[in-house]
Write an enzyme that holds these catalytic residues in place. Sequence first.
Site: not given
Length: 769
Positions: A291-295
Amino acid sequence: MVSKKIFAIIPIALILSAGVQAQLYKNPKAPVHARVADLLKRMTLEEKVGQMSMSSLSEASKSKIAYGVLESPFTNVYDIAQQSIAAKKYSREHTRLGIPPIQIGECLHGQLSAGATTFPQAIAQGSTWNPVLIEQMGATIAYEASTSGVDEALSPLFDLIRDARYGRVEECFAEDPYLVGQLGSAFVRGMQGDPAKTKTSFAFDKVMCTGKHFAAYSKPIAGINLAPSELGERELRSMFLPPFKAAVQEANMAAIMPSYNEIDGIPAHSNEFLLKQILRKEWDFKGYVFSDYGGLSQLYNFHKVAKTASDAALLGIKAGVDLEASRPDVYSHLVELVKAGKVKEAQIDTAVARILTMKFKAGLFEKPLPDTARIKSRLHTGEHIKLSQQIAEESIILLKNEKSLLPLNISKLKSIAVIGPNANKVQYGDYSFTRDNLSGVTVLEGIKQFAGNNLKVNYAKGCELSGLDKSGFDEAVKTANESDAVVVVLGTTSVVWSGVGWNGQAPGNEPKDPFTCGEGYDVTDINPQGVQRELLQAVYKTGKPVILVLVHGRPWSISWEKESIPAILEAWYPGEKGGTAIANILFGKVNPSGRLNMSVPQSTGHIPIFYNYVNSSKGINRQHGTVEKPGQDYVYSSTDPLFAFGYGLSYTTFQYDNLKVSKPVFSKNEQVTVSVDVKNTGAVVGKEVVQLYLGNKINSVSTPEMSLTRFSKIALAPGEVKTVSFTISYKDLAIWNRQMNLVTEPGTFDVMIAKAADNVVLKKQLEYR
């Protein structure tokens, strides 16, 4: 007695055998799938969820459960290596099963750490049109990053450039899917190694890659980062997905990162169509989804498609997101969801198995810990710095050269002025560790080094990158008047994460300029910012010969500059040896060979603009107007780019002749060889980018007028002729038809050899039956 001894030995053997079997996952000679299965069956649910989570190297020892991934800090390479040693040793020796973490690092254009080599930004890499160089760069970055323990890079980007307002344009290779696919796959091969080998294992001095952002992230509404992308499935499949597909299927990319954006109301981190149907079922992707950061958190706190973090976890695991970054928030609810019967443990096992597979393939259970004694001999070496300079030299684009003002003849000059807010500043672009001049060569310093005692170099800053202060104009004009020629260096500055300084200790001379480009720094106007154009105009009025050098992360609308300034260089963010590279081109030591990897808009109102448009994109009237004579499509302008995709000048000239095709008609089981002769008709050595486009074909759905299909960068001595050959097949003509099937329809089409998308020099018609 003998028989008793035999029977006594058998139970011991069985015990030993069972012991070996119990440790199968620690046996490097065992098949990866067997090691994964053996380890997975020993893990508690909590340990499995731990593998789907991420923390930092410094926080690893705070948990008794081993994390799947740990991020490197933004500091110097020595600190990273020491933290890596401590974190990996803790995971191996002080967690129950001894599962080592994947250490990740930012490596967009070099490892993001003080002490590593800084290469030109991705947009500059793209304008080299040289996959060989990019593969060498990838291998170098992996060699350096692996020294401090990095196992996986959060790069490269496979996003297409579509909007110059968008701050992350600088992180992209190009606007064309084929060019992005070729350069991105080259980067992956360099970082990871030969795809034939990485199907089973990754070498210890290689680094796994994470392709991002999946998908269509770079086409946000109004150019605003994270805004929704408006496009249909056909455009998605035809334009935005092919670069990822090439990296997955041809370069064996290890991981995919979903994007922050949403398409048609579905955020990528919950998009089963993207992450399951396309990535897994159609492409047979064997890596894991990071996942992208905080996605995942954005599913409930930004996109509002989930009420709670627990609801977001249901969406994420169902869509196929295997690991949550950057800290546990959403997936920390998976244990309770499994116990409540809302998530099956088999779903957890599938995700964890993918992560563990990459760990075993990368040899993380056996990989030696970083050795700080090796850092000096492996990082920022003379060879690596030379490569950074070569990429910079091949990336710089000569946009205009009226009356052959360039290259400057140093023997005919007594003095030169270097003016502008970026003249005496290094600019590397985002995902860099510093903007400190001590870390690289500015344009001013590069010119001084080249000139030596043969030329007086005068300098004036003139103005800031931002703001309305013109108090430095008088000094700049005075400096120009006192010089024989003037180099004006304008541009932007991009976000630098934490600004750790050239030595990793955030020194006081880290610049304080406001960020104007990079992630999250989008604009509404692509004209030169602040009073930079006015500074240039004031210097231009002196009547001195002016060379404009652009050092920035996004293209500007420079219509006035194109009309007025005799020589223009597009340098993007050229890395730590950028000043040297620019000086070498200004004075002719290097012949520029960069080509535009994106169409430069005439104005903000021309956005979006790209070369591979369908016919209706340009309107039906096509009676382009001007202020003096209004017209239609547009009333006061043409629809053309200011500078076209593929464009770039040289200090020499090239002639194209003798276009041949091996057969005028071909079918599915045949290939066609296209060849063309290219001659250097000038007086100096030069490099030319030979571009082959296909187009002008009638299909059942509208398709681009032309599409880049092959290219080759070649070097030619004066008078030298080379025959450049390309092979094409029916696959190069494939389209997504009305039933959304990938097919090649029969018909005639043009093979075009071009110097740029708007400059086709040779053409032949072929037929596919």
